[in-house]
Enzyme design. Structure first.
Site, PDB file in Angstrom:
ATOM      1  N   GLU A  35       0.834  -1.203   0.000  1.00  0.00           N
ATOM      2  CA  GLU A  35       0.000   0.000   0.000  1.00  0.00           C
ATOM      3  C   GLU A  35       0.873   1.261   0.000  1.00  0.00           C
ATOM      4  OE1 GLU A  35      -4.410   1.263   1.684  1.00  0.00           O
ATOM      5  OE2 GLU A  35      -3.227  -0.181   2.855  1.00  0.00           O
ATOM      6  N   TYR A 105      -0.017  -7.486  -1.819  1.00  0.00           N
ATOM      7  CA  TYR A 105      -1.075  -6.727  -1.146  1.00  0.00           C
ATOM      8  C   TYR A 105      -2.400  -7.244  -1.698  1.00  0.00           C
ATOM      9  CZ  TYR A 105      -4.048  -2.764   0.172  1.00  0.00           C
ATOM     10  OH  TYR A 105      -5.056  -1.977   0.682  1.00  0.00           O
ATOM     11  N   ASP A 144       0.353  -8.091   3.216  1.00  0.00           N
ATOM     12  CA  ASP A 144      -0.978  -7.890   3.777  1.00  0.00           C
ATOM     13  C   ASP A 144      -1.918  -8.779   2.981  1.00  0.00           C
ATOM     14  OD1 ASP A 144      -3.489  -7.097   4.512  1.00  0.00           O
ATOM     15  OD2 ASP A 144      -3.242  -4.983   3.994  1.00  0.00           O
ATOM     16  N   ASN A 146      -4.964  -9.709   3.945  1.00  0.00           N
ATOM     17  CA  ASN A 146      -6.364  -9.294   4.153  1.00  0.00           C
ATOM     18  C   ASN A 146      -7.284 -10.435   4.563  1.00  0.00           C
ATOM     19  OD1 ASN A 146      -7.276  -6.565   4.128  1.00  0.00           O
ATOM     20  ND2 ASN A 146      -6.502  -6.369   2.025  1.00  0.00           N
ATOM     21  N   HIS A 242      -1.230  -0.617  10.251  1.00  0.00           N
ATOM     22  CA  HIS A 242      -0.613  -1.929  10.396  1.00  0.00           C
ATOM     23  C   HIS A 242       0.710  -1.770  11.134  1.00  0.00           C
ATOM     24  CE1 HIS A 242      -2.930  -4.165   7.125  1.00  0.00           C
ATOM     25  NE2 HIS A 242      -3.268  -2.898   6.899  1.00  0.00           N
TER      26      HIS A 242
END
Length: 250
Positions: A35, A105, A144, A146, A242
């Protein structure tokens, strides 16, 4: 060897909040971020001793990944499969002599689950890609992702069943991967330790009370098991919603 992964939620903002202090202190061999939220030329990071590789999203201020490494890779690949995943700058693969590194990501299914079907297609395509790489040489997969895989991986699991990041479908895709010759390194070392979270809402006092989710991972090929030293969550490091995670390998 030390590897770090961190969703910085905008590298320019994170730099203003102390990113470089942590980067220099941790002195990782490989440092992955997600990100990044910028385009080429919008930041210059002076990271002496590191090769830098960036995968930018076409949409401004959105998504993006980067890897900073002391070891020059043999090859670098940007994206995989369908063009849409490459447009969002979500995947970077670096090939080294003895392993692949895949920094990811993962797309969010969105609160109303309107992107869940896309997310599941992404998971299938990425799964095939990771399995193919693993047949060539061992793999380190991080970022990440998710998803909170197990109930222990988020504080309020009872009220979050079926919500984005904790749907049966998303968790099932993670289970499939881990059943295909891969290790969730944090749970390898700490299978029953709770409160190990990597993301917190920006709502007031949420992080202070550690009401979080573990959605950032280092996952490795099982044949790297003998090289694993430890897996860490650096929850006290601020600068993003994060926190960084770290993997130590022999």
């Amino acid at each position: 060897m030390k590897l770090v992964s961190w969703n910085v939620n905008g590298i320019r903002a994170c730099v203003r909040k102390g990113f470089l202090d942590y980067f220099k202190e941790i002195d990782a061999d490989i440092f992955c971020i997600q990100e990044t939220k910028l385009q080429e030329g919008q930041i210059t990071l002076d990271l002496e001793g590191y090769y830098q590789y960036w995968n930018y999203a076409e949409r401004k201020g959105y998504s993006g990944t980067a890897v900073f490494t002391k070891r020059e890779p043999l090859n670098v690949k940007y994206g995989v499969g369908k063009q849409a995943t490459q447009d969002e700058g979500r995947i970077l693969t670096l090939e080294f002599e003895d392993f692949y590194l895949v920094n990811v990501y993962t797309p969010n299914a969105k609160r109303d689950l309107s992107r869940l079907d896309y997310r599941l297609e992404w998971e299938d395509e990425l799964y095939d890609y990771l399995v193919q790489l693993d047949q060539v040489k061992p793999l380190i997969y991080c970022g990440d992702l998710n998803v909170a895989h197990q109930e222990i991986d988020l504080k309020n699991h009872k009220t979050n069943h079926g919500n984005s990041g904790f749907t049966t479908e998303e968790r099932g895709k993670m289970t499939r991967l881990l059943n295909s010759g891969f290790i969730d390194t944090l749970r390898y070392f700490y299978p029953e330790k709770d409160d190990l979270y990597t993301w917190w809402s920006y709502m007031k006092t949420i992080r202070e009370r550690n009401i979080g989710w573990r959605i950032d991972y280092f996952i490795v090929s099982e044949r790297l098991k003998d090289r694993l030293v430890d897996s860490h969550v650096h929850s006290l490091v601020l600068g993003s919603d994060h926190c960084p995670i770290m993997l130590e390998l022999k």
